[in-house]
Every structure is written in structure tokens, then in C-alpha cells.
Design a protein around this motif. Structure first.
Motif, short mmCIF file in Angstrom:
data_model
loop_
_atom_site.label_atom_id
_atom_site.label_comp_id
_atom_site.label_asym_id
_atom_site.label_seq_id
_atom_site.Cartn_x
_atom_site.Cartn_y
_atom_site.Cartn_z
N SER A 193 0.82 -1.21 0.00
CA SER A 193 0.00 0.00 0.00
C SER A 193 0.86 1.26 0.00
CB SER A 193 -0.92 0.02 1.23
OG SER A 193 -0.16 0.26 2.41
N TYR A 195 1.68 2.78 2.65
CA TYR A 195 1.24 3.63 3.75
C TYR A 195 2.14 3.53 4.99
CZ TYR A 195 -3.16 3.85 1.10
OH TYR A 195 -4.11 4.03 0.13
N ARG A 277 5.11 8.54 9.30
CA ARG A 277 3.94 7.69 9.11
C ARG A 277 3.52 7.05 10.44
NH1 ARG A 277 7.28 7.43 4.74
NH2 ARG A 277 8.71 6.21 6.04
N MET A 279 0.59 4.28 11.73
CA MET A 279 -0.52 3.38 11.45
C MET A 279 -1.19 3.04 12.77
SD MET A 279 -0.63 -0.23 9.29
CE MET A 279 -0.48 0.58 7.69
N ARG A 301 1.56 11.36 8.14
CA ARG A 301 0.66 10.61 7.27
C ARG A 301 0.04 9.48 8.08
NH1 ARG A 301 0.72 11.62 2.05
NH2 ARG A 301 0.34 9.49 1.33
N THR A 303 -2.57 6.35 8.78
CA THR A 303 -3.25 5.22 8.13
C THR A 303 -3.93 4.37 9.20
OG1 THR A 303 -1.68 5.11 6.29
CG2 THR A 303 -2.95 3.12 6.76
N GLN A 304 -5.18 4.04 8.93
CA GLN A 304 -5.87 3.11 9.82
C GLN A 304 -5.86 1.73 9.20
OE1 GLN A 304 -10.22 2.01 11.77
NE2 GLN A 304 -10.00 3.91 10.66
N LEU A 317 -7.56 -0.81 4.79
CA LEU A 317 -6.64 0.29 5.10
C LEU A 317 -7.29 1.61 4.69
CD1 LEU A 317 -3.37 -1.29 3.67
CD2 LEU A 317 -3.85 -0.89 6.10
N GLY A 319 -6.05 5.11 3.93
CA GLY A 319 -4.78 5.78 3.68
C GLY A 319 -4.76 7.24 4.07
N PRO A 320 -3.57 7.84 4.05
CA PRO A 320 -3.41 9.23 4.47
C PRO A 320 -4.29 10.21 3.71
CG PRO A 320 -1.28 8.16 4.24
CD PRO A 320 -2.28 7.21 3.69
N HIS A 323 -7.95 10.59 4.92
CA HIS A 323 -8.27 11.14 6.25
C HIS A 323 -8.83 12.56 6.07
CE1 HIS A 323 -6.25 7.69 7.93
NE2 HIS A 323 -6.55 8.10 9.14
N GLY A 332 -11.58 2.21 5.94
CA GLY A 332 -10.82 2.17 4.70
C GLY A 332 -11.40 1.23 3.68
#
Length: 510
Positions: A193, A195, A277, A279, A301, A303-304, A317, A319-320, A323, A332
Motif C-alpha cells: 500500500s 502507507y 507515518r 498506522m 501521514r 493510516t488506519q 486500510l 490511507g493518508p 483522512h 478504509g
């Protein structure tokens, strides 16, 4: 696919790069590879054979990073033990798994007598701490120093890689059987990804390393040849100090950890500019915490990752770039390696936007529950993992998790999803955490009740909070009562235990 392939790649491509950092101790990939091969030899010398289970009960450390490679290198099976369990739960997992060797550090060495007395299958305790090796244990460092390296057996593909016991929120924990393919599929999907993690990343193990979410980061870091920095356990101030000291670029945390870091009074005093980043996952994050995180670290950045142990663990996911308003509460889209559907009680797909059960298909789906064929059959149907989470998918393919199905509140015939109510509560200034549960009601079936933790300097009443929530969601979803608590009960994975909250209120009512 095999768990050690990332280490082999780094041994070839970047042998002199720093692999692990723990306090003042560090090892290159060449040194780490040598230590892993020597420790695997030591385990084999202790009698560890193909498919034997080797557990670890330890705080985070560089030796924990080595454990995840050395066990499969020796043809054995992983069993990372939840460090927040009670002694009874730990003993249960060791006996249920048939663990033969247990790695144990200084923090848990006092438990050794109880373990040896209650776990007949555990024949050897390996001391993996920094203090003197206790009597009756074998030294981790001695096994590394006294044995010649052995070749990696390359245990792989659909062979069992590890038993990962669930958090025990519904009774004794279940052992989730994950293969090498399961774990590598999930890690590769997360890396693909873009991310989390890059080839020049320095990854901080802030989350407990027994947890599968951190293992996904661990494997991803190995695949890319990143540097691992470990701290013994999560403590907000130490996270801030470590990010600044080691120029951390990537970290994974659960929402409760993020909240404690960003709300720490010293957060603005540290240089966090290296952090690129973050997560998060493990539980739903409130919009309030998300917005405060973006305010403190606008360059970050986010990410969930949504998933569960049974999915090794990643399913979706966020991604940034997603959001943004309207998607902050989404989990996601399906990760590169997974397929997600929403099914009704009969197993049929539901229309777009309709709430049903989130189900996942892919090579990341578990082999099953250890010695529990009936429970495996109840959740694995035609290869699809039935997660027990309620949710829906919108027209763009974004998954929204509304609640655990068992946590849904039914009041006056209306369904109330606690995550939505908690999201509204989180936007009130001075709220640190909240958990919304249903309390029995003769009139309504259940009423909506909020348990709230205030910030230290917050001064507001339940009436103030209820008035705020009324302006954001429908009236039937608004809490009818509020309790202010010093803290909320947490699992070892950082999840709020609503079961414990409901039990405490049931006891009071009784």
C-alpha cells in the motif's frame, strides 16, 4: 513464503546496516542473522524439533525481534504470550498450546515456579532478560555464544507459523493458527500500500510485541530492511523521547496510545519532525483524537488498519489521503491482499450502505482455532472469515465499522451503534476516553449509557455532555446517563473491555 525471508534478503543486501536498537545496544543485520542462527541451534540442542511450540513471555526488546526469526529458523512454532494476562490465563495458553520451551525475561521471572508447577509440557525455561540468569533456567546469551550457526530449515507456506491467542474478552483465549502464508500475505499487502514503512525507515516498537499488529510491522520492516528500535513497554514520555533521539520515521499504535502521546503535557516540547507515518488500529479511534493528532503533527501521514488476529491481521486500510471529512470514521477500503463483503444473517450480500456482518476472504485468513473445530466452523464458511463486526460499505468501497455485533444497543426497537455515540462524545473538550454500553431497561429494553474519562483539568457535568451530543446525533442515540470514571478497563491489546463495564453495572443492579 516464509517468515525469515526478509532477514535473508537484508543479510544479502544490507548486512552492515543497523537492524536492532535497544537502549545502548545495537546489532547490524549480519550480527542479527548470526545470533538468530546460533540461537536456533541452541534450541535444537535443547530438544526442540519440527512443529514444537516455543513461547515467549517478555517485555519488548531486540531479543523479541530475534525470537520471531529464530523460532521458524529452528522449525518450531511461535507462541507470543500476552503480558497483561492473569497468571491463570498465561498458564492456560501454555498448556493449551503444549508449549515445550518458554523464553522469559526479568519482569516475569518471578512467575517461573508457578509455571513449572502448572505446565507439565514446559521442559525448559530460557532467560532472555539482562539480569543474572535465575537458577533452573538456561541463558539466552549462552545459547547464542555456545552454539555454531545452523542452516535455516525455511519452514514455509501453509505450515503452521504460530499460535496467537486472542485477548480472552469472552472467557479463556482461543489459539488462532496462522501459517507463514497468512502472515506474509498480510505484511506484504500492508507494505504494498505504501502507507507504512519505506526502505530507509526506522520503525519504533511502541506497541507490545506479543500483539499481532506489531508483528505485521515487524515483518514489514524485515522485508524492507528497516531498523527496529524497541522500548520495553509503552509509556508516553518515553515514546516522545525515543522518537526524537532515534529519529523514528514509522510507528504503530492503538488509539488509546495515540491519545496519551498527543495529550501528554510535554508533547510540544519534543522534536517529532522525523515521524512520517503512523498506522493505527486495534479499536475504533475517535474523531476528536484524530483531529488533535493532525493539529500537533500536520505533516504526519496517518493510516488506519482494520482487522483481527484471525486475519493475520489486516483486512482494510484507510490511507493518508482519505483522512478527510466524511471518511474519518471509515475503516478504509479492502487491503491489496483481501476481499471484503457485508453479509446478512443468512450469508447473503446486502445492498450498498446496509449494515450487516463484515466478512473477509483472502490468503490472510487463518487456518482455524487450535483444537476447536466447532468454533472454527462457526466463523469460517467457504473460506470467508465472519468477523462478528457490524458494518457497511459505501458506494466508493469504503468500509465503515459501526460496532461489534454483540455490543449493539437496542433501545425502543432502534439499533444504536456505540462507535457513533463515542465519536460524538469525543468532540467535547476535556474528554479523554469514552465507552458507550447498553443498560437493561424495563421500558426501552436497553438505555444508552456513557462511561467517560475526563482530562485532568476538565470541569463539566453530565448535563453539559449530553447537551453537546444532542446537537450531533439523533435523540434516541443520546446517552440517558453518564458516569465519570478514573480509567476504563483495557485488554492487553489496548481495547476497552465493555464486557467488564457491563458486568460491573449488572453486579451493582443485582
Amino acid at each position: 513464503m516464509y517468515l525469515t525471508q526478509g532477514l535473508h534478503r537484508s543479510l544479502q543486501a544490507t548486512p552492515d546496516k543497523t537492524a536492532t536498537v535497544h537502549g545502548d545496544r545495537s546489532h547490524t543485520f549480519a550480527e542479527m542473522g548470526d545470533r538468530v542462527a546460533r540461537f536456533a541451534a541452541g534450541l535444537q540442542g535443547l530438544g526442540v524439533a519440527e512443529g514444537d511450540v516455543v513461547a515467549i513471555l517478555s517485555l519488548n526488546s531486540d531479543r523479541y525481534v530475534e525470537y520471531y526469526s529464530a523460532i521458524p529458523w529452528a522449525d518450531a512454532v511461535l507462541n507470543p504470550i500476552n503480558i497483561r494476562w492473569s497468571p491463570q490465563e498465561i498458564i492456560y495458553a501454555l498448556n493449551d498450546s503444549g508449549t515445550t520451551v518458554l523464553l522469559i525475561d526479568d519482569a516475569f521471572a518471578p512467575m517461573a515456579p508457578a509455571i513449572t508447577a502448572s505446565c507439565p509440557s514446559v521442559t525448559t525455561l530460557v532467560h532472555c532478560g539482562d539480569g543474572p540468569t535465575p537458577e533452573g533456567m538456561v541463558s539466552y546469551e549462552a545459547l547464542v555464544a555456545d552454539n555454531e550457526p545452523v542452516a535455516d530449515v525455511r519452514r514455509c507456506d501453509d505450515q503452521l507459523a504460530g499460535l496467537f491467542y486472542t485477548g480472552g474478552t469472552t472467557g479463556f483465549p482461543k489459539g488462532v493458527m496462522l501459517s507463514h502464508c497468512n502472515l506474509l500475505t498480510s505484511a506484504l499487502g500492508a507494505v504494498a500500500s505504501g502507507y507504512l514503512l519505506q526502505r530507509d525507515s526506522t520503525y519504533l516498537h511502541a506497541a507490545p510485541m506479543f500483539h499481532l499488529a506489531d508483528l505485521a510491522g515487524n515483518l514489514g520492516a524485515n522485508l524492507l530492511g528497516c531498523t527496529h528500535v524497541t522500548i520495553p513497554f509503552f509509556e508516553p514520555k518515553n515514546v516522545l523521547v525515543t522518537i526524537e533521539k532515534h529519529r523514528i520515521t514509522d510507528v504503530l499504535m492503538v488509539p488509546t496510545m495515540i491519545q496519551m502521546v498527543i495529550d501528554h503535557p510535554d508533547a510540544k516540547e519534543h522534536d517529532l519532525s522525523s515521524l512520517q507515518r503512523l498506522m493505527y488500529g486495534g479499536s475504533v479511534i475517535s474523531e476528536g483524537v484524530l483531529l488533535r493528532t493532525k493539529a500537533l503533527l500536520p505533516h504526519l501521514r496517518l493510516t488506519q488498519a482494520y482487522g483481527m488476529t484471525e486475519l493475520a491481521p489486516v483486512a482494510t486500510l484507510l490511507g493518508p489521503d482519505d483522512h478527510v471529512d466524511g471518511l474519518l470514521t471509515a475503516a478504509g477500503q479492502a487491503a491489496p491482499h483481501a476481499e471484503v463483503r457485508i453479509l446478512d444473517e443468512e450469508g447473503n450480500p446486502v445492498p450498498t450502505g446496509t449494515v450487516g456482518e463484515i466478512c473477509v476472504f483472502g490468503a490472510n485468513v487463518m487456518l482455524g482455532y487450535w483444537n476447536r473445530p466447532e468454533e472454527t466452523a462457526a466463523v469460517l464458511k467457504d473460506g470467508w472469515m465472519h468477523t462478528g463486526d457490524g458494518g457497511y460499505i459505501d458506494e466508493r468501497g469504503f468500509v465503515f465499522v459501526v460496532d461489534r455485533i454483540k455490543d449493539m444497543i437496542v433501545t425502543g426497537g432502534e439499533n444504536v451503534y456505540s462507535a457513533e455515540v463515542e465519536g460524538a462524545i469525543s468532540k467535547f473538550p476535556g474528554v479523554l476516553q469514552s465507552a458507550v454500553i447498553g443498560l437493561p431497561s424495563d421500558q426501552w429494553g436497553e438505555t444508552v449509557h456513557a462511561c467517560v474519562v475526563k482530562a485532568p483539568d476538565a470541569d463539566f457535568t453530565s448535563e453539559d455532555l449530553i447537551a453537546h451530543v444532542k446537537g450531533l446525533i439523533a435523540n434516541y442515540k443520546v446517552p440517558r446517563s453518564v458516569d465519570f470514571l478514573a480509567e476504563l478497563p483495557m485488554s492487553g491489546a489496548g481495547k476497552i473491555l465493555k464486557r467488564d463495564l457491563r458486568a460491573s453495572y449488572a453486579k451493582e443492579q443485582a
